[in-house]
Structures are given as structure tokens and as C-alpha cells.
Design an enzyme around this catalytic site. Sequence first.
Site, PDB file in Angstrom:
ATOM      1  N   LYS A  87      30.223 -23.879  26.899  1.00 31.49           N
ATOM      2  CA  LYS A  87      30.343 -22.540  25.539  1.00 31.49           C
ATOM      3  C   LYS A  87      30.021 -23.140  24.545  1.00 31.49           C
ATOM      4  CE  LYS A  87      34.324 -20.130  27.835  1.00 31.49           C
ATOM      5  NZ  LYS A  87      33.776 -20.448  29.188  1.00 31.49           N
ATOM      6  N   ASP A 147      27.682 -19.965  28.776  1.00 32.40           N
ATOM      7  CA  ASP A 147      28.558 -18.998  28.980  1.00 32.40           C
ATOM      8  C   ASP A 147      28.606 -18.101  27.782  1.00 32.40           C
ATOM      9  OD1 ASP A 147      29.563 -20.178  31.362  1.00 32.40           O
ATOM     10  OD2 ASP A 147      31.468 -20.626  30.531  1.00 32.40           O
ATOM     11  N   MET A 148      28.948 -16.727  27.760  1.00 29.98           N
ATOM     12  CA  MET A 148      28.618 -16.019  26.541  1.00 29.98           C
ATOM     13  C   MET A 148      30.273 -15.868  26.207  1.00 29.98           C
ATOM     14  SD  MET A 148      26.186 -15.535  24.872  1.00 29.98           S
ATOM     15  CE  MET A 148      24.439 -15.642  24.933  1.00 29.98           C
ATOM     16  N   GLN A 171      26.811  -9.708  29.436  1.00 28.45           N
ATOM     17  CA  GLN A 171      28.104  -8.971  29.447  1.00 28.45           C
ATOM     18  C   GLN A 171      27.985  -7.429  29.366  1.00 28.45           C
ATOM     19  OE1 GLN A 171      28.493 -11.553  26.069  1.00 28.45           O
ATOM     20  NE2 GLN A 171      30.896 -11.850  26.614  1.00 28.45           N
ATOM     21  N   ARG A 223      23.299 -14.984  34.618  1.00 25.85           N
ATOM     22  CA  ARG A 223      24.521 -14.492  35.338  1.00 25.85           C
ATOM     23  C   ARG A 223      24.953 -13.173  34.501  1.00 25.85           C
ATOM     24  NH1 ARG A 223      29.314 -18.106  33.339  1.00 25.85           N
ATOM     25  NH2 ARG A 223      28.461 -19.420  34.733  1.00 25.85           N
ATOM     26  N   LYS A 244      31.159  -8.585  33.756  1.00 25.50           N
ATOM     27  CA  LYS A 244      31.507  -7.154  33.023  1.00 25.50           C
ATOM     28  C   LYS A 244      31.952  -7.708  31.720  1.00 25.50           C
ATOM     29  CE  LYS A 244      33.501  -5.136  37.187  1.00 25.50           C
ATOM     30  NZ  LYS A 244      34.917  -4.538  37.777  1.00 25.50           N
ATOM     31  N   GLY A 245      32.471  -8.658  31.329  1.00 27.42           N
ATOM     32  CA  GLY A 245      32.927  -9.160  29.861  1.00 27.42           C
ATOM     33  C   GLY A 245      34.308  -9.580  29.923  1.00 27.42           C
ATOM     34  N   THR A 295      31.612 -11.982  39.808  1.00 31.30           N
ATOM     35  CA  THR A 295      32.772 -10.797  39.930  1.00 31.30           C
ATOM     36  C   THR A 295      33.501 -11.153  41.192  1.00 31.30           C
ATOM     37  OG1 THR A 295      33.074  -8.471  40.095  1.00 31.30           O
ATOM     38  CG2 THR A 295      31.259  -9.105  41.523  1.00 31.30           C
ATOM     39  N   ARG A 323      42.786 -15.488  29.334  1.00 33.29           N
ATOM     40  CA  ARG A 323      41.896 -14.284  29.977  1.00 33.29           C
ATOM     41  C   ARG A 323      41.993 -13.917  31.421  1.00 33.29           C
ATOM     42  NH1 ARG A 323      38.814 -17.318  26.525  1.00 33.29           N
ATOM     43  NH2 ARG A 323      37.416 -18.169  27.925  1.00 33.29           N
ATOM     44  N   ARG A 324      42.416 -14.906  32.161  1.00 38.39           N
ATOM     45  CA  ARG A 324      42.455 -14.616  33.567  1.00 38.39           C
ATOM     46  C   ARG A 324      43.611 -13.685  33.512  1.00 38.39           C
ATOM     47  NH1 ARG A 324      38.533 -17.204  32.605  1.00 38.39           N
ATOM     48  NH2 ARG A 324      37.747 -14.873  32.467  1.00 38.39           N
TER      49      ARG A 324
HETATM   50  C1  LIG Z   1      31.947 -17.012  37.746  1.00 37.71           C
HETATM   51  C2  LIG Z   1      32.252 -16.095  36.507  1.00 37.71           C
HETATM   52  C3  LIG Z   1      31.786 -16.743  35.315  1.00 37.71           C
HETATM   53  C4  LIG Z   1      32.223 -15.733  34.249  1.00 37.71           C
HETATM   54  N1  LIG Z   1      31.661 -16.070  33.001  1.00 37.71           N
HETATM   55  C5  LIG Z   1      31.944 -15.017  31.845  1.00 37.71           C
HETATM   56  C6  LIG Z   1      31.224 -15.363  30.500  1.00 37.71           C
HETATM   57  O1  LIG Z   1      30.714 -16.382  30.237  1.00 37.71           O
HETATM   58  N2  LIG Z   1      31.653 -14.647  29.716  1.00 37.71           N
HETATM   59  C7  LIG Z   1      32.678 -13.531  29.660  1.00 37.71           C
HETATM   60  O2  LIG Z   1      32.856 -12.639  29.041  1.00 37.71           O
HETATM   61  N3  LIG Z   1      33.074 -13.311  31.012  1.00 37.71           N
HETATM   62  C8  LIG Z   1      32.775 -14.184  32.048  1.00 37.71           C
HETATM   63  N4  LIG Z   1      33.237 -13.776  33.356  1.00 37.71           N
HETATM   64  C9  LIG Z   1      34.567 -12.857  33.235  1.00 37.71           C
HETATM   65  C10 LIG Z   1      34.043 -11.535  33.629  1.00 37.71           C
HETATM   66  O3  LIG Z   1      33.512 -10.939  32.618  1.00 37.71           O
HETATM   67  C11 LIG Z   1      35.266 -10.543  34.027  1.00 37.71           C
HETATM   68  O4  LIG Z   1      36.005 -10.594  32.808  1.00 37.71           O
HETATM   69  C12 LIG Z   1      35.947 -10.934  35.228  1.00 37.71           C
HETATM   70  O5  LIG Z   1      35.408 -11.558  36.092  1.00 37.71           O
HETATM   71  C13 LIG Z   1      36.998  -9.823  35.621  1.00 37.71           C
HETATM   72  O6  LIG Z   1      36.243  -8.798  36.206  1.00 37.71           O
HETATM   73  P1  LIG Z   1      35.613  -8.728  37.657  1.00 37.71           P
HETATM   74  O7  LIG Z   1      34.291  -8.334  37.855  1.00 37.71           O
HETATM   75  O8  LIG Z   1      35.975  -9.906  38.505  1.00 37.71           O
HETATM   76  O9  LIG Z   1      36.482  -7.604  38.446  1.00 37.71           O
HETATM   77  P2  LIG Z   1      37.684  -6.535  37.617  1.00 37.71           P
HETATM   78  O10 LIG Z   1      37.201  -5.433  37.075  1.00 37.71           O
HETATM   79  O11 LIG Z   1      38.601  -7.426  37.076  1.00 37.71           O
HETATM   80  O12 LIG Z   1      38.286  -6.092  39.018  1.00 37.71           O
HETATM   81  C14 LIG Z   1      37.925  -5.030  39.847  1.00 37.71           C
HETATM   82  C15 LIG Z   1      38.817  -4.878  41.241  1.00 37.71           C
HETATM   83  O13 LIG Z   1      38.495  -5.991  42.125  1.00 37.71           O
HETATM   84  C16 LIG Z   1      39.484  -6.448  42.563  1.00 37.71           C
HETATM   85  N5  LIG Z   1      39.882  -7.814  42.303  1.00 37.71           N
HETATM   86  C17 LIG Z   1      39.699  -8.565  41.057  1.00 37.71           C
HETATM   87  N6  LIG Z   1      40.156  -9.710  41.068  1.00 37.71           N
HETATM   88  C18 LIG Z   1      40.899  -9.826  42.199  1.00 37.71           C
HETATM   89  C19 LIG Z   1      41.711 -10.688  42.804  1.00 37.71           C
HETATM   90  N7  LIG Z   1      41.758 -11.897  42.161  1.00 37.71           N
HETATM   91  N8  LIG Z   1      42.242 -10.474  44.036  1.00 37.71           N
HETATM   92  C20 LIG Z   1      42.185  -9.548  44.627  1.00 37.71           C
HETATM   93  N9  LIG Z   1      41.575  -8.448  44.220  1.00 37.71           N
HETATM   94  C21 LIG Z   1      40.796  -8.501  42.926  1.00 37.71           C
HETATM   95  C22 LIG Z   1      40.651  -5.528  42.038  1.00 37.71           C
HETATM   96  O14 LIG Z   1      40.537  -4.261  43.275  1.00 37.71           O
HETATM   97  C23 LIG Z   1      40.299  -4.851  41.112  1.00 37.71           C
HETATM   98  O15 LIG Z   1      40.492  -3.588  40.717  1.00 37.71           O
HETATM   99  C24 LIG Z   1      33.070 -14.761  34.362  1.00 37.71           C
HETATM  100  C25 LIG Z   1      33.643 -14.473  35.550  1.00 37.71           C
HETATM  101  C26 LIG Z   1      33.203 -15.159  36.655  1.00 37.71           C
HETATM  102  C27 LIG Z   1      33.635 -14.798  38.114  1.00 37.71           C
END
Ligand SMILES: Cc1cc2nc3c(=O)[nH]c(=O)nc-3n(C[C@H](O)[C@H](O)[C@H](O)COP(=O)(O)OP(=O)(O)OC[C@H]3O[C@@H](n4cnc5c(N)ncnc54)[C@H](O)[C@@H]3O)c2cc1C
Length: 322
Positions: free
Chosen positions: A95, A129-130, A158, A177, A180-181, A219, A281-282
Site C-alpha cells: 500500500k 494495492d489501491m 476498483q 487486479r 469491487k472496492g 472476489t 474492512r473485512r
Molecule cells: C485478493 C483481494 C485483494 C483486494 N485488494 C483490494 C484493493 O487493493 N483495494 C480495494 O479497495 N479492495 C480490495 N479488495 C476488497 C474488494 O474490493 C472487496 O471489498 C471485497 O473483495 C468484497 O467484495 P467481494 O467481491 O469479495 O464480494 P461481496 O460483494 O462482498 O459479496 C458478494 C456475495 O459473495 C458471497 N460471499 C462473499 N464473501 C463470502 C464469504 N466469505 N463466504 C461465503 N460467501 C461469501 C455472498 O453471497 C455475497 O453476497 C481485495 C479483495 C481481494 C479478494
Amino acid sequence: MLKDFFIGLSQNQLLNTAAKKYGLKLGAQNVVAGTNVEETIQSIKELNAQGISCTVDNLGEFVFEKEEALAAKEQILEVIEAIHENGVDAHISLKPSQLGLDIDLDFCLENLTEIVSKAKSFNVFINFDMEDHARLQPSFDLLDELSKDYDNIGTVIQAYFFRAVEDIQKYKDFRLRIVKGAYKETEEFAYQDKKEIDENYIKLIEWHLLNGKFTSIATHDHHVINHVKQFVRDNNISNDKFEFQMLYGFRKDMQLKLASEGYNFCTYVPFGNDWYGYFMRRLAERPQNLNLVVKQVFNKKTNTMIGLAAGAFALGRVSRKK
Ligand SMILES: Cc1cc2nc3c(=O)[nH]c(=O)nc-3n(C[C@H](O)[C@H](O)[C@H](O)COP(=O)(O)OP(=O)(O)OC[C@H]3O[C@@H](n4cnc5c(N)ncnc54)[C@H](O)[C@@H]3O)c2cc1C
């Protein structure tokens, strides 16, 4: 609302500082690979043995002291050496705000140059990372500067940002990469509606798969993953053009399944004591992740202010929703 609450907590400097003192607690250790480089390399070896590559993140962000940024740089250099010495299948995620973006851009560039240059000599890829909108353009500026001399760098797009469509075109020759953000952004710059974010996300992934260099689809959303599987089949896109990425400790079964199906899979492996912002954030993304906190609070009978405050508030919200 719950999302806003945890995003608010993630940006609270006082709580962040307090949390660092406690080491890995509140359930964060379920989603953080280790506290030091040795433990982290061990986790990477275990993932590699299951056919999964890794991107390693030395936890930390929003650093405002030069000393802290320099210490982070040294730690990342150590990880690069450890990746090389142990011959593991891993690269680095970092970061810019951990390396001085908020202190001075030239200072940050110096730190990044040292990291990228060392990584280049060991053939290690570096991903930026953003972070939030305030740091977006400065991060791209640093990337532009570094990419004049180095080709072992890439970044993140993002999907919630309106500008993502232009950014992905500008950076199409980079390994990207796409996510969603994760931050709280205003309607001036970003989609607020989940449906709109999801639609833009798919649009960006498809565009980069067809037009760009290597695509990392990061994702946990099985709808998106299934869509991508079908899209690559329909468009004869070979598996070596993309990978799926997920965070360490989340949807472990699905991580293994995707790897066993022959897709490139990369786990994002965070390590270190500065877990607070990452972990909050998680929780913001998925309130169900709170069960990690609750289990820890009850199993170990820990009684930290942060855990109980966050737990009580969020449990109240979740049970009222039901
Ligand atoms: C490897 C990685 C790197 C990332 N890097 C960045 C970054 O540099 N900058 C940034 O802003 N963000 C980053 N993110 C975070 C990202 O922007 C999202 O906030 C985050 O991944 C949540 O969105 P999602 O696409 O996983 O699904 P979501 O929109 O959170 O979930 C969609 C659906 O998926 C299913 N689901 C999701 N998680 C789970 C789970 N744990 N168990 C069961 N079902 C589940 C559910 O049905 C949910 O309704 C990163 C994420 C990953 C995985």
C-alpha cells in the site's frame, strides 16, 4: 449502516494504535497468516503445496511518520529476499500509504524504487494495492513514474469508481487486479448501489480479459466467479491469461476447488501486527465475518474494549435485521 460503522472504525487512528499493542487478537489471526516473515513463508509453502500461489502483504497503511515508512520498506525488502531464498511461488502486494504517500511523494517514490528494483533483480512482481479516493491519483502517478524503468509492477482497478473504465483502458498493458472496492466513497466519485457496482465489475473484468494483459479477478463472490468461468469458455480465453484471487482465511474450500479445477489461483496473504484497518474492512464487507470476533471473544474470554464495542453494536444490528 453496519458497513459505514466498520469503515469508520477502520479509519480510526487511535483504535488502530491501541490495537497494534495487542498483537493478533479479536479473531484477526484467522485471516492473517502470521506475525513475522518466517511464519508467513511457512503459510505460503503450505498454500503452494496445494497448487496455490500467493501475494504477500506486510500489513500497515496510513503511515504519517518517516521512521515507520522506512521500517515498512525494510520489512518488505526482507520478504522479497525470503521469497527468493525459499523459492516460493509468491509476489508482493503493498500500500503506497504505508511507504510515505501521505508524508512526501518523493520520499515515497524513493522507497518504492528501492523495493521494485530489488524485486526486479529477484524476478518478483510488485502489486500496488489501491486505497481510498484521496490516494488514488497519487498512487497512479507513482506507478507511472516507476513504469518508465520497471516492468515488474501492476495495480488494482476498483469497480465502484466512475473513472475505473478510463483507468482500465489506460493501464491495459499492466497486470491488473480487478476488485469491487473496499473503502467508503462519496457519490461524487463512486457508485453507491451494490447492483451498479457489481455490473461495472463484470464489465471491467470482461473488458480486460479481452483486451488487456494478465487479469486477477479478486472476489469471494461465486456469482462473479461462475460468470467468469462461462465467459472465458465462450471467448476461448486460455487459463494462463487470468487468475482468481481471494483473501487468506476466506472461502478456503472454494480456493482449493478452483485450484484443483485447473484455474490459476492466488491467495492474498497478509501478515504482521498492523491488522486493525484490514480486519475492520473485512467486517464492513460481510457482517457474518463477525463470527471470527465472537468466537475469539468467547473462546479466549478476552475482554478488549474494541472487540466488545464492535461485537455488541454489530450483534445488535444483525439480530434486529432477522
Ligand atoms: C485478493 C483481494 C485483494 C483486494 N485488494 C483490494 C484493493 O487493493 N483495494 C480495494 O479497495 N479492495 C480490495 N479488495 C476488497 C474488494 O474490493 C472487496 O471489498 C471485497 O473483495 C468484497 O467484495 P467481494 O467481491 O469479495 O464480494 P461481496 O460483494 O462482498 O459479496 C458478494 C456475495 O459473495 C458471497 N460471499 C462473499 N464473501 C463470502 C464469504 N466469505 N463466504 C461465503 N460467501 C461469501 C455472498 O453471497 C455475497 O453476497 C481485495 C479483495 C481481494 C479478494
